[in-house]
Design an enzyme around this catalytic site. Sequence first.
Site, PDB file in Angstrom:
ATOM      1  N   VAL A  15       0.858  -1.188   0.000  1.00 32.12           N
ATOM      2  CA  VAL A  15       0.000   0.000   0.000  1.00 32.12           C
ATOM      3  C   VAL A  15       0.895   1.239   0.000  1.00 32.12           C
ATOM      4  O   VAL A  15       1.747   1.382   0.876  1.00 32.12           O
ATOM      5  CB  VAL A  15      -0.923   0.038   1.243  1.00 32.12           C
ATOM      6  CG1 VAL A  15      -1.821   1.285   1.207  1.00 32.12           C
ATOM      7  CG2 VAL A  15      -1.762  -1.222   1.334  1.00 32.12           C
ATOM      8  N   LEU A  51       5.625   4.732   0.831  1.00 32.11           N
ATOM      9  CA  LEU A  51       5.066   5.495   1.956  1.00 32.11           C
ATOM     10  C   LEU A  51       4.847   4.585   3.173  1.00 32.11           C
ATOM     11  O   LEU A  51       4.413   3.454   3.030  1.00 32.11           O
ATOM     12  CB  LEU A  51       3.723   6.130   1.563  1.00 32.11           C
ATOM     13  CG  LEU A  51       3.774   7.143   0.421  1.00 32.11           C
ATOM     14  CD1 LEU A  51       2.354   7.632   0.116  1.00 32.11           C
ATOM     15  CD2 LEU A  51       4.669   8.321   0.781  1.00 32.11           C
ATOM     16  N   GLU A  78      -1.623   0.629 -16.290  1.00 31.29           N
ATOM     17  CA  GLU A  78      -1.319  -0.744 -16.681  1.00 31.29           C
ATOM     18  C   GLU A  78      -1.401  -0.778 -18.204  1.00 31.29           C
ATOM     19  O   GLU A  78      -2.025   0.092 -18.817  1.00 31.29           O
ATOM     20  CB  GLU A  78      -2.379  -1.693 -16.104  1.00 31.29           C
ATOM     21  CG  GLU A  78      -2.394  -1.782 -14.589  1.00 31.29           C
ATOM     22  CD  GLU A  78      -1.127  -2.377 -14.012  1.00 31.29           C
ATOM     23  OE1 GLU A  78      -0.558  -3.296 -14.651  1.00 31.29           O
ATOM     24  OE2 GLU A  78      -0.687  -1.919 -12.948  1.00 31.29           O
ATOM     25  N   ASP A  89      -7.448  -2.355  -7.918  1.00 30.76           N
ATOM     26  CA  ASP A  89      -6.195  -2.111  -7.220  1.00 30.76           C
ATOM     27  C   ASP A  89      -6.464  -1.429  -5.873  1.00 30.76           C
ATOM     28  O   ASP A  89      -5.881  -1.783  -4.853  1.00 30.76           O
ATOM     29  CB  ASP A  89      -5.290  -1.241  -8.111  1.00 30.76           C
ATOM     30  CG  ASP A  89      -3.967  -0.950  -7.466  1.00 30.76           C
ATOM     31  OD1 ASP A  89      -3.306  -1.923  -7.051  1.00 30.76           O
ATOM     32  OD2 ASP A  89      -3.608   0.237  -7.336  1.00 30.76           O
ATOM     33  N   LYS A 145      -5.937  -2.898  -1.887  1.00 29.38           N
ATOM     34  CA  LYS A 145      -5.234  -2.181  -0.821  1.00 29.38           C
ATOM     35  C   LYS A 145      -6.128  -2.013   0.401  1.00 29.38           C
ATOM     36  O   LYS A 145      -5.658  -2.090   1.535  1.00 29.38           O
ATOM     37  CB  LYS A 145      -4.734  -0.833  -1.338  1.00 29.38           C
ATOM     38  CG  LYS A 145      -3.573  -1.014  -2.316  1.00 29.38           C
ATOM     39  CD  LYS A 145      -3.226   0.247  -3.073  1.00 29.38           C
ATOM     40  CE  LYS A 145      -2.042  -0.013  -4.000  1.00 29.38           C
ATOM     41  NZ  LYS A 145      -1.876   1.042  -4.996  1.00 29.38           N
TER      42      LYS A 145
END
Length: 822
Positions: free
Chosen positions: A613, A617, A671, A682, A686
């Site tokens: 995720v 970060l 993508e 996506d 997450k």
Amino acid sequence: MKIMKFGGSSMANADTIRIVSQIILRQSIQQPVRVVVSACSGITDALLNCARLASSGKKKYQSIAADIASLHLSFLQALTPNKKITDTHPIRCLINELNNLLEGIWLLREAAPSTLDTIASFGERFSAELLAECLKCTHSAQFIDTRALIVTNDQFTAAAVHMDLTRRRFHHWHTQFLQQHPETIPVFTGFIAATQDGRTTTLGRNGSDYSAAIVGAALHAEQVEIWTDVDGVYSADPGIVPEAFVVPELSYEEAMELSHFGAKVLHPATLAPLRDLNIPIQVKNTFNPEAPGTRIAGEKNPDIDPTPASGITAIDGITLLSWSGRRKTDISFTVDRLFRVLADARVNIFLISQASSQHSLTLAIRSNDAAAAIAVIREAFRSELKQQLIRLEKKSEQIILAIVGDGMRGVPGVAGKMFHSLGQQGISIRAIAQGASEHNISLVIDGHEEARALNLVHDAFFSREKKLGLLLIGTGNVGGTLLQMLAKQIPSLHQNRFNLRLCAVANSRRMLFKNAGIDPAAALSALSDSDITKPLHLERLIHEARTADFLPLALIDCTASGELVQHYPDIIRAGLHIITPNKKANVLPFAAWQKLMDEFKQHERHFLYQTNVGAGLPILSTIKDLLAGGDRIHSIEGILSGTLSYLFNHYDGSRPFAEVLEQTEKDGLTEPDPREDLSGMDVARKLVIMAREMGLRMELEDVMVENLVPDILRAGKFTRQFYPRFAACEPDMQKKLAEGQKKGAVLRYVGSLKNGKAHAGVRLIPKNHPLAFTRASDNIISITTDRYQATPLVIQGLGAGAPVTAMGVFSDILRLLHYLPW
Ligand code: ASP
Ligand code: MG
């Protein structure tokens, strides 16, 4: 006075003998020296071989004897070039005597142990003569035959010394010697001695060390030096443990334990006579005399050696016998007899271990003795075995691994450390023994684990750095960038005592494995040259990792492959930690995911997936830390897809949505099929990963996802025709934008977790809300908790792309290093 003993490798040829004599002469300036030598290297074996050949009637002995003769003559010639070697020269006399004796053996076809000792004695008689001759070129020296001084019993080939008689003879000899030749350097023959009535004996193979100790004790020397061809006593066999080092100091007890357990530096008998008189021993290297060597003495300087262990050794060729009964009494009645039977059969027992239940007893013996031991046991306990009152089991190809050190006395945790280091790598221990003196702990393990076990235990006790081996699978964007990062960072990590080694690289086409380590900078080109072209031969990878390496290992899964995830359990069981940006494992159906997590727990392996995720970060780690600190998370919302972030950050109504999408694709931020980004899956993944981190039992299907691809465009292959068709749906998005602009809001694709529910979709966000302040392909996440209520905790930054993802993987590698013990 000091005793200097030189081993066979120091006496290997004329050049080394010259080095030896220089070392002796240098020392003799400072104090009187007494020299003891072994036979020139290989000579004792050659002599015994000659005797055996002659006794079995093989004429070949003659050519070997001739070689022995010419070798010593050539050394003599080289050492004393200006002297003529007359027929009466002592070396020539020895050669004649040897030939006569061998001929006698050949005629009689007999080589009893006493004969073997006489033949073997020539080795040291030759070498001591040679060295004395060499010394005589510059100094007065004298050959001394210890058969006149060291008195033993008649246990030929391994005679026991009569110390009192020996001491008296030495005393008498020395008094005369000092009167007649006060300046002369005596050169004693090592290894050989004689019975009281003058029959030649030897002290056992490699017995010259022992001779030096006897001479030292008899003459009350201040020090005995053992000159050999290595720098001292090593912490482990350097041939097996590359990181072994010379131990500066050992106590007598430690040195005894180490030599008993197979460290090939000193003959085990050497220490006792010197310990009794408190005479220190210094082990030195003839070929590196400057090296300080190892000092063996009574007390150690505690400042020098802070580790509890001093050395680790192994005895191989061990067989374990376990003796068990159905009841306690069955065993305790037989143990006594068992030991007697084995002692009568001259079976040496190396280790005994008995559980307190006393139902079983385990003995470690030499495998060479196993057949005899089992035969005598079967014989002696025939009826008990027949009635199955007791059971005898054997396990061969075992080794005893012993860790030795005075420092472990009274120090808790030494055994624990040893067990942990082996257990961590799946090496099981079959028997354990520790003497009450606590100088050593011995373990029995499978023979094929010897190298791995020695290295692991050595590492656990002596390593001053943390090590980690990496197996990288996937060399695409992220994997490739990670390699560059490793190339740059490994040297500076090393300065901080972190030793990171790239052991394997693989992609779907090729694989490269190198235990010594692959240079990350050259890894990609090395990989394309690799001849292992099978697409990721996982079994082999695991096999190599398990058997050939001694480091803790981590698999770095930089693929997006669901197939590799299927193999995670095997990888974990093989003892590897796993680090990955791949989300597939964490979104498995909940039950399968939990099973996988249990697998990690059960095998105490770490699973690090920080980059799942937000790429680099610190999102997942923050969630973890908050929860670990007792905070309660109320809600999480954020922009979690870099692609969708970019798309909505650029969609301001000046261009159609489809056009912005096409531009985003051209910028390489989607993508290959942009519908995958537009689907919102996506983001959903997450959300599931964060929800599971928070302890929620969430499945992918539980997430309410807004798919931005209209129904009619979802099927089929992606082609450029998609854009005009997608543009036809434009009014919908435009309407939302217009509505937002009226309210002073912007459009964002937001994922949220609240009250155990997960949503992903387009939302209107007020312009002054943190989520409205994203740029480019930023990710942002805002977490509201008990402690972060009025102002939520916000994390924002670039959330996609190889550089930040690789950096996140790299920081997981560092995290793992921190988790591993020193
Ligand atoms: N020369 C003898 C042997 O090879 C003794 C020694 O080297 O210490 O066993
Ligand atoms: Mg030797």
